[in-house]
Design a protein around this motif. Structure first.
Motif, PDB file in Angstrom:
ATOM      1  N   THR A   1       4.462  -2.439  14.729  1.00 45.65           N
ATOM      2  CA  THR A   1       3.614  -2.527  15.907  1.00 45.65           C
ATOM      3  C   THR A   1       4.188  -1.778  17.097  1.00 45.65           C
ATOM      4  OG1 THR A   1       4.665  -4.626  16.496  1.00 45.65           O
ATOM      5  CG2 THR A   1       2.676  -4.736  15.166  1.00 45.65           C
TER       6      THR A   1
ATOM      7  N   GLN B   1       5.211   1.086  17.244  1.00 44.86           N
ATOM      8  CA  GLN B   1       4.808   2.489  17.218  1.00 44.86           C
ATOM      9  C   GLN B   1       3.493   2.728  17.956  1.00 44.86           C
ATOM     10  OE1 GLN B   1       5.040   4.248  13.211  1.00 44.86           O
ATOM     11  NE2 GLN B   1       6.028   2.353  12.527  1.00 44.86           N
ATOM     12  N   LEU B   2       2.762   1.655  18.291  1.00 43.18           N
ATOM     13  CA  LEU B   2       1.429   1.790  18.850  1.00 43.18           C
ATOM     14  C   LEU B   2       1.423   1.535  20.355  1.00 43.18           C
ATOM     15  CD1 LEU B   2      -0.533  -0.206  16.124  1.00 43.18           C
ATOM     16  CD2 LEU B   2      -0.353   2.275  16.333  1.00 43.18           C
TER      17      LEU B   2
ATOM     18  N   SER C   1      -5.187   3.193  21.115  1.00 43.35           N
ATOM     19  CA  SER C   1      -5.980   3.704  19.999  1.00 43.35           C
ATOM     20  C   SER C   1      -7.442   3.749  20.403  1.00 43.35           C
ATOM     21  CB  SER C   1      -5.802   2.842  18.749  1.00 43.35           C
ATOM     22  OG  SER C   1      -6.430   1.588  18.903  1.00 43.35           O
TER      23      SER C   1
ATOM     24  N   ASP D   1      -4.862   7.342  17.246  1.00 42.39           N
ATOM     25  CA  ASP D   1      -3.872   6.622  18.042  1.00 42.39           C
ATOM     26  C   ASP D   1      -2.724   7.569  18.321  1.00 42.39           C
ATOM     27  OD1 ASP D   1      -2.254   6.716  15.768  1.00 42.39           O
ATOM     28  OD2 ASP D   1      -2.607   4.622  15.216  1.00 42.39           O
TER      29      ASP D   1
ATOM     30  N   THR E   1      -0.128   8.048  16.808  1.00 47.94           N
ATOM     31  CA  THR E   1       0.604   8.511  15.621  1.00 47.94           C
ATOM     32  C   THR E   1      -0.188   9.495  14.774  1.00 47.94           C
ATOM     33  OG1 THR E   1      -0.161   6.769  14.119  1.00 47.94           O
ATOM     34  CG2 THR E   1       1.746   6.271  15.516  1.00 47.94           C
TER      35      THR E   1
ATOM     36  N   PRO F   1      -0.395   1.607  12.411  1.00 50.52           N
ATOM     37  CA  PRO F   1      -0.341   3.040  12.732  1.00 50.52           C
ATOM     38  C   PRO F   1      -1.133   3.886  11.731  1.00 50.52           C
ATOM     39  CG  PRO F   1       1.810   2.053  13.029  1.00 50.52           C
ATOM     40  CD  PRO F   1       0.956   1.000  12.425  1.00 50.52           C
TER      41      PRO F   1
END
Length: 859
Positions: free
Chosen positions: A541, A543-544, A547, A577, A579, A638
């Protein structure tokens, strides 16, 4: 909200007429008709010929009124095409009513100005012959009628109006009759004196009241009339309509969603009794639909996904049952308006509130809740508010002081305008908190302090406006959301906004078009102090940050001939998002073919409901990566891990039988390429220590364990599922109802070039659900459930064996008590009444019985 193709035409309408044998019918009563809670754009049939029924020749003399009720099916020309007896047989009176009703002519009912077929009820009351004239005269030539009795007829307990009743007054050796109107009112002129008032109304008991009438006075009364039976969930008569159903949809409503044993009166838990639905553990509300991971199945309210549908463990759903009008369940083959999920769809449809005030209080061993509904005339709206607080921690405290659980939820809804052009504000939310012993607590303390170990919370504000212009229907929605999950170092929250526009165009009798656009923006926050080592989910999580997503769909519903129904559609999504960016385009097709018609007494011949149907579907479905279990905020992982995809195909048939019984059988095949974030808990080899958590066994401490955890969840896999689903079902307003569902299925994943059983594959699924209304407002429900054992790793290999299967029996008893202006429901719901063991993993079984006792008062 998913586009609703089928239009329900509902009318609860009764027409009553009374006549004494040998009279000319000039007793002051007129035939009439009325509708109950009909939409503004619906016009019920109106009689254009006499609805008089002659007293049958040769019939015996009667000393009390005889009421005969029949159901009439009136076609678009106004002709009566079918007559069914509703009341118990009373020959020769019911024969006389049936014969006369077949000759009635009506101005046809219309919906949106177009004639439609409608089912209504008609009641005729035969009255005893008037006594011979006395010395003071007959009813027509006797004493002067200088008194007036007028009043209102109200249903005991519910305060609903009792319409189209027959009023018979016995006074001075004479009978005087009148007819109640469609608003529940009556008025009758009478001589002064001591009178006995009799009221006869369809579906109600005989009412008797003594009145003293004085000369030149008018007496106003309100009579409380008891029903023959008080059904908590009324089922209205539905007019015939072209079939618009999807191939794999199962619809539930009425007692089917609130009186099934083992569900604690919760509508959404009933889904776990339907074909194709397995479970992780029997009490956990995480369905495995057609062999797919729980996170692949959507939980929705009016077509919009919600992050959690149930409170923790055996808790109820997060929406008060009274908000749910029906449950729509798609185990597969969902139409184009639904997107973002690769398995099943569980959609709870709400209904616009009526303007009748109501208050409801519910108290059980585990929770207390209530609902209030009140009209607001100055803004032409109705407000409904509900809240619930659960305290299962009190019961847990009897067994342990190491853990506690509580939950709450709320709903506030305001409906304005009407069904054709109206608006809705709907706010709802829920919170669950599981507390365990605090990390710094004294391990030797007799009563250690508890601290939150798991918090699940979400809130939604749903704003809608529905507009109808000629043949166009459009719904505009804007939804704001807040989701929060706190668990073992992960403190994760999401703010979101979701606008949508969905439209339908009715081109002609054979063709409809639908289209829609949906969007979503999400702002993601995570506590900087999250401990990824303690819970590697935080590594995902974190990484976010933001989005965005958008989706479009278009479809057509085409009926080139009465035997064909073809529904092509396409659904497309774009996700992005911080990523990655991903997109998909999913074509869908469902087809129905009417194989032939059956002669059924309960159904008008030549209609869709009397037909044998063949059905098939084919479609592609995508979803973004999601965590293995539904939790607030975790519905998107992600995007760099890629989209999951399933290709779904099905073929089946539906056959109607007498007595409202139907049989549905369907075969299906689903190919998953790929599936990501699959729920998997079994050991890779028999030498690995047993794992009792819902997380993969590869989690170990340290950065290496974190990497293994992420790799295990995010590695794409191939999967497939196939099987046969059968459902024998009886839907009825009275008498026995329920179903038997059976699934023979297999769910597999590819491993080292071979197909092996999925961890939550269950070969056999059998459910028996039966409900029976009993006299004196009692209801009895029974449920039997069998699920074959889950795969288990043995020395022969991964998932080469199986644990024992599981069977349980549930029972539910409901009793409704009726008071002057309110109702009281008492229920007992016992889950696993036979205390059968359930093997959770090899060598470990869970044995429990879960009784629930509750009271529910409604004013």
């Amino acid at each position: 909200m998913a586009l609703r193709i089928a239009i329900l035409l509902a009318l609860a309408c009764s027409i009553a007429h009374a006549q004494a044998p040998g009279s000319d019918g000039s007793d002051g009563s007129d035939a009439g008709s009325g509708s109950a809670a009909a939409p503004a754009q619906f016009e019920p049939p109106k009689p254009i010929t006499s609805t008089d029924v002659p007293y049958p020749d040769g019939a015996p003399a009667i000393t009390a009124p005889v009421a005969v009720t029949v159901k009439l099916r009136v076609d678009p020309t106004g002709a009566v095409i079918k007559v069914d007896l509703v009341t118990p047989p009373q020959p020769p009176f019911d024969d006389a009513v049936t014969a006369a009703a077949q000759q009635f002519k009506f101005q046809p009912g219309t919906f949106g100005g177009k004639p439609v077929t409608v089912a209504i009820t008609f009641t005729h009351t035969f009255l005893p012959a008037a006594p011979p004239p006395t010395q003071t005269g007959s009813a027509d030539t006797g004493p002067a009628k200088t008194s007036v009795l007028r009043g209102k007829l109200v249903e005991l307990g519910t305060r609903d109006l009792v319409t189209n009743a027959s009023i018979v007054v016995e006074l001075g050796g004479q009978q005087y009759t009148a007819q109640g109107d469609t608003t529940g009112h009556f008025r009758i002129e009478l001589p002064p004196g001591e009178a006995v008032v009799n009221v006869y109304a369809p579906a109600h008991t005989h009412f008797v009241q003594h009145e003293t009438l004085a000369a030149k006075q008018e007496v106003a009364v309100t009579y409380l009339i008891a029903r023959d039976r008080y059904d908590p969930y009324e089922i209205v008569v539905v007019g015939d309509q072209p079939r618009r159903e999807e191939v794999s949809r199962i619809s539930l409503r009425g007692p089917e969603i609130q009186q099934v044993p083992g569900t604690f009166g919760d509508p959404f838990r009933v889904v776990q009794t339907l074909p194709g639905v397995a479970s992780i553990v029997s009490l956990l509300p995480y369905p495995v639909v057609r062999g797919a991971s729980p996170s692949s199945t959507a939980y929705e309210i009016d077509g919009t996904p919600v992050p959690m549908l149930f409170h923790l463990l055996a808790g109820p759903s997060v929406i008060h049952p009274d908000f749910i009008d029906s449950i729509q369940f798609y185990p597969g083959g969902a139409p184009a308006p639904y997107g973002g999920y690769t398995a099943g769809i569980i959609d709870g449809l709400t209904a616009r509130a009526d303007a009748k005030p109501m208050a409801d209080i519910d108290l059980s061993l585990l929770e207390v809740g209530g609902l209030v509904r009140e009209p607001i005339p100055f803004i032409d709206a109705t407000v409904t508010a509900a809240a619930r607080y659960g305290f299962p921690g009190l019961l847990l405290s009897l067994a342990t002081n190491q853990v506690s659980l509580s939950y709450w939820d709320y709903q506030l809804r305001v409906d304005g305008g009407n069904k054709a052009n109206g608006w809705t504000l709907f706010a709802f939310g829920a919170r669950d908190e599981l507390d365990t012993v605090a990390a710094n607590a004294d391990p030797n303390a007799s009563n250690p302090p508890l601290s939150p170990a798991l918090v699940l919370e979400f809130h939604r504000l749903d704003l809608r406006y529905h507009q109808t212009i000629s043949d166009f229907e459009t719904t505009y929605r804007l939804i704001f959301g807040y989701d929060k999950t706190f668990s073992s170092g992960t403190d994760f929250s999401v703010l979101s906004a979701m606008p949508s526009v969905r439209s339908r165009y009715h081109a002609n009798k054979t063709l409809d078009f639908g289209a829609g656009v949906d969007g979503q923006a999400r702002k993601i926050s995570q506590d900087d102090g999250a401990d990824a080592a303690a819970n590697p989910v935080a590594a995902l999580t974190s990484q976010l940050t933001t989005s965005y997503s958008g989706s479009v769909y278009a479809e057509a519903i085409w009926r080139p001939t009465p035997s064909w129904l073809i529904r092509p559609g396409v659904h497309g999504d774009m996700y992005t998002d911080n990523t990655a960016t991903k997109a998909d385009l999913d074509p869908r097709l469902t087809v129905r073919y009417k194989l032939g018609d059956r002669d059924l007494p309960e159904v008008a011949p030549g209609t869709d409901d009397s037909a044998v149907w063949l059905k098939s579907s084919l479609g592609i479905y995508h979803q973004p990566p999601r965590f293995i279990l539904p939790e607030p905020g975790f519905d998107e992982m992600p995007l760099k891990y890629g989209l999951s995809r399933s290709i779904q195909a099905s073929l089946g048939a539906e056959v109607p039988f007498r007595y409202n019984i139907s049989l549905s059988a369907e075969t299906y095949y689903t190919y998953m390429d790929p599936t990501v974030f699959d729920l998997s808990t079994n050991d890779a080899t028999a030498g690995t220590a047993a794992n009792s958590s819902l997380l993969p066994t590869t989690i170990v401490a340290g950065s290496t364990g974190e990497a293994q955890f992420i790799q295990r969840l995010t590695t794409p896999e191939l999967g497939r599922a196939y099987g046969l689903e059968v459902m024998l079902r009886r839907q009825a307003k009275s008498g026995l109802y329920g179903w038997i569902s059976y699934s023979l299925s297999r769910s597999e994943r590819e491993m080292d070039g071979e197909w092996v059983p999925y961890d939550y594959d269950r070969t056999h699924l059998l459910n028996l659900v039966a409900g029976l209304p009993l006299p004196r407002n009692w209801d009895l429900g029974l449920r039997m459930q069998y699920e074959s054992g889950l795969p288990a790793t043995t020395t022969a290999g991964y998932n080469a064996g199986r644990i024992d299967g599981y069977m349980r029996f549930d029972i539910r008893v409901d009793k409704r008590a009726v008071y002057r202006k309110w109702l009281l429901d008492f229920y007992v719901d016992i889950t696993n009444v036979a205390v059968q063991p359930e093997e959770i993993e090899p060598g470990f079984s869970l044995r429990y019985v879960l009784p629930t006792v509750g009271l529910r008062g409604r004013i």
